[in-house]
Motif scaffolding. Structure first.
Motif, PDB file in Angstrom:
ATOM      1  N   LYS A   1       0.831  -1.207   0.000  1.00 22.50           N
ATOM      2  CA  LYS A   1       0.000   0.000   0.000  1.00 22.50           C
ATOM      3  C   LYS A   1       0.865   1.256   0.000  1.00 22.50           C
ATOM      4  O   LYS A   1       0.568   2.229  -0.692  1.00 22.50           O
ATOM      5  CB  LYS A   1      -0.952  -0.004   1.202  1.00 22.50           C
ATOM      6  CG  LYS A   1      -2.119  -0.948   1.051  1.00 22.50           C
ATOM      7  CD  LYS A   1      -3.056  -0.858   2.223  1.00 22.50           C
ATOM      8  CE  LYS A   1      -4.002   0.285   1.952  1.00 22.50           C
ATOM      9  NZ  LYS A   1      -5.140   0.360   2.838  1.00 22.50           N
ATOM     10  N   GLU A   2       1.951   1.231   0.771  1.00 22.86           N
ATOM     11  CA  GLU A   2       2.836   2.398   0.831  1.00 22.86           C
ATOM     12  C   GLU A   2       3.556   2.599  -0.501  1.00 22.86           C
ATOM     13  O   GLU A   2       3.714   3.734  -0.965  1.00 22.86           O
ATOM     14  CB  GLU A   2       3.836   2.265   1.979  1.00 22.86           C
ATOM     15  CG  GLU A   2       4.773   3.445   2.148  1.00 22.86           C
ATOM     16  CD  GLU A   2       4.063   4.780   2.421  1.00 22.86           C
ATOM     17  OE1 GLU A   2       4.729   5.827   2.271  1.00 22.86           O
ATOM     18  OE2 GLU A   2       2.868   4.808   2.775  1.00 22.86           O
TER      19      GLU A   2
ATOM     20  N   ARG B   1       2.389   1.765  -3.418  1.00 19.49           N
ATOM     21  CA  ARG B   1       1.365   2.288  -4.331  1.00 19.49           C
ATOM     22  C   ARG B   1       1.108   3.769  -4.062  1.00 19.49           C
ATOM     23  O   ARG B   1       0.998   4.581  -4.972  1.00 19.49           O
ATOM     24  CB  ARG B   1       0.073   1.480  -4.174  1.00 19.49           C
ATOM     25  CG  ARG B   1      -1.094   1.930  -5.023  1.00 19.49           C
ATOM     26  CD  ARG B   1      -0.827   1.778  -6.507  1.00 19.49           C
ATOM     27  NE  ARG B   1      -0.389   0.454  -6.802  1.00 19.49           N
ATOM     28  CZ  ARG B   1      -0.982  -0.399  -7.603  1.00 19.49           C
ATOM     29  NH1 ARG B   1      -2.064  -0.049  -8.230  1.00 19.49           N
ATOM     30  NH2 ARG B   1      -0.475  -1.592  -7.814  1.00 19.49           N
ATOM     31  N   ARG B   2       1.027   4.137  -2.788  1.00 22.49           N
ATOM     32  CA  ARG B   2       0.793   5.539  -2.416  1.00 22.49           C
ATOM     33  C   ARG B   2       1.922   6.425  -2.940  1.00 22.49           C
ATOM     34  O   ARG B   2       1.681   7.491  -3.519  1.00 22.49           O
ATOM     35  CB  ARG B   2       0.679   5.652  -0.889  1.00 22.49           C
ATOM     36  CG  ARG B   2       0.214   7.009  -0.396  1.00 22.49           C
ATOM     37  CD  ARG B   2       0.102   7.042   1.123  1.00 22.49           C
ATOM     38  NE  ARG B   2       1.352   7.358   1.761  1.00 22.49           N
ATOM     39  CZ  ARG B   2       1.934   8.558   1.762  1.00 22.49           C
ATOM     40  NH1 ARG B   2       1.365   9.569   1.164  1.00 22.49           N
ATOM     41  NH2 ARG B   2       3.068   8.759   2.367  1.00 22.49           N
TER      42      ARG B   2
ATOM     43  N   HIS C   1      -9.354   5.898  -3.547  1.00 21.65           N
ATOM     44  CA  HIS C   1      -9.217   5.174  -2.271  1.00 21.65           C
ATOM     45  C   HIS C   1      -8.032   5.738  -1.476  1.00 21.65           C
ATOM     46  O   HIS C   1      -8.090   5.859  -0.264  1.00 21.65           O
ATOM     47  CB  HIS C   1      -9.021   3.676  -2.553  1.00 21.65           C
ATOM     48  CG  HIS C   1      -8.691   2.883  -1.342  1.00 21.65           C
ATOM     49  ND1 HIS C   1      -9.628   2.559  -0.377  1.00 21.65           N
ATOM     50  CD2 HIS C   1      -7.519   2.361  -0.911  1.00 21.65           C
ATOM     51  CE1 HIS C   1      -9.045   1.867   0.589  1.00 21.65           C
ATOM     52  NE2 HIS C   1      -7.766   1.731   0.293  1.00 21.65           N
ATOM     53  N   TYR C   2      -6.964   6.081  -2.193  1.00 23.58           N
ATOM     54  CA  TYR C   2      -5.770   6.630  -1.537  1.00 23.58           C
ATOM     55  C   TYR C   2      -5.915   8.129  -1.258  1.00 23.58           C
ATOM     56  O   TYR C   2      -5.499   8.614  -0.212  1.00 23.58           O
ATOM     57  CB  TYR C   2      -4.527   6.397  -2.407  1.00 23.58           C
ATOM     58  CG  TYR C   2      -4.023   4.978  -2.341  1.00 23.58           C
ATOM     59  CD1 TYR C   2      -3.078   4.598  -1.394  1.00 23.58           C
ATOM     60  CD2 TYR C   2      -4.499   4.003  -3.216  1.00 23.58           C
ATOM     61  CE1 TYR C   2      -2.605   3.298  -1.322  1.00 23.58           C
ATOM     62  CE2 TYR C   2      -4.035   2.697  -3.154  1.00 23.58           C
ATOM     63  CZ  TYR C   2      -3.093   2.356  -2.202  1.00 23.58           C
ATOM     64  OH  TYR C   2      -2.638   1.066  -2.136  1.00 23.58           O
TER      65      TYR C   2
END
Length: 195
Positions: A7-8, A10-11, A48-49
């Protein structure tokens, strides 16, 4: 890689893609669909982010402000040493991470652009390296390491040179960065040039 790490990653990918597009097209000229397409994700995942394009803008501004506060932590022997340390550190960092040069372009645009929400323009302008550097110029004039002259003009000259170099490097990284001492020599007193 754990789910949290994924997730990080991707962020950070979304943030870098957004920085690229904001530098290329400006805030107003960038659509969230362009960000998601270039990042290789759906627009829904992008939201979403970051729920809005403005939220992405604010995140980038906060990252830029963090970088702008970095020079304030330098412990220098004299006024000129502050500028030497910062310029060397900046140029070395930019060679490793091109997005630092992009961030200079981005932050300069945010402060001046009329398409940026006023609240975020004020946030971006909340750290003023030119004003902060004036005390370093004054200290250098007192210890003899920095040339005499108008403190604001000298501070402005240094930062204009830095911004100009970063802007060129952001768009043309194949051009070598100058030797940091060349930039700092604009401030160096004649006495220190002779020694």
């Amino acid at each position: 890689m754990t789910r949290k790490e994924q997730k990080e990653v991707r962020r950070l990918q979304i943030i870098q893609t957004t920085l690229d597009l904001f530098v290329e097209r400006g805030y107003y000229g960038t659509k969230t669909s362009q960000i998601s397409r270039r990042a290789g994700i759906s627009e829904g995942l992008l939201f979403h982010y970051f729920p809005t394009k403005e939220a992405l803008l604010e995140e980038l501004i906060n990252i830029g402000l963090e970088g702008m506060r970095m020079p304030m932590q330098i412990q220098a022997e004299n006024g000129l040493d502050y500028f030497c340390q910062f310029t060397e550190m900046l140029f070395a960092s930019v060679k490793k991470n091109h997005s630092i040069a992009q961030m200079f372009v981005f932050m300069g645009h945010v402060v001046r652009a009329e398409d940026i929400p006023e609240r975020l323009r004020r946030l971006a302008a909340s750290v003023d390296p030119i004003a902060y550097s004036q005390s370093r110029v004054e200290a250098g004039q007192q210890d003899g390491s920095i040339r005499q002259g108008d403190v604001m003009a000298l501070s402005n000259m240094y930062w204009c040179a830095i911004h100009g170099i970063m802007e060129q490097y952001a768009s043309r990284p194949e051009i070598m960065l100058p030797d940091p001492s060349w930039v700092v020599d604009m401030l160096r007193s004649e006495k220190k040039r002779i020694e």
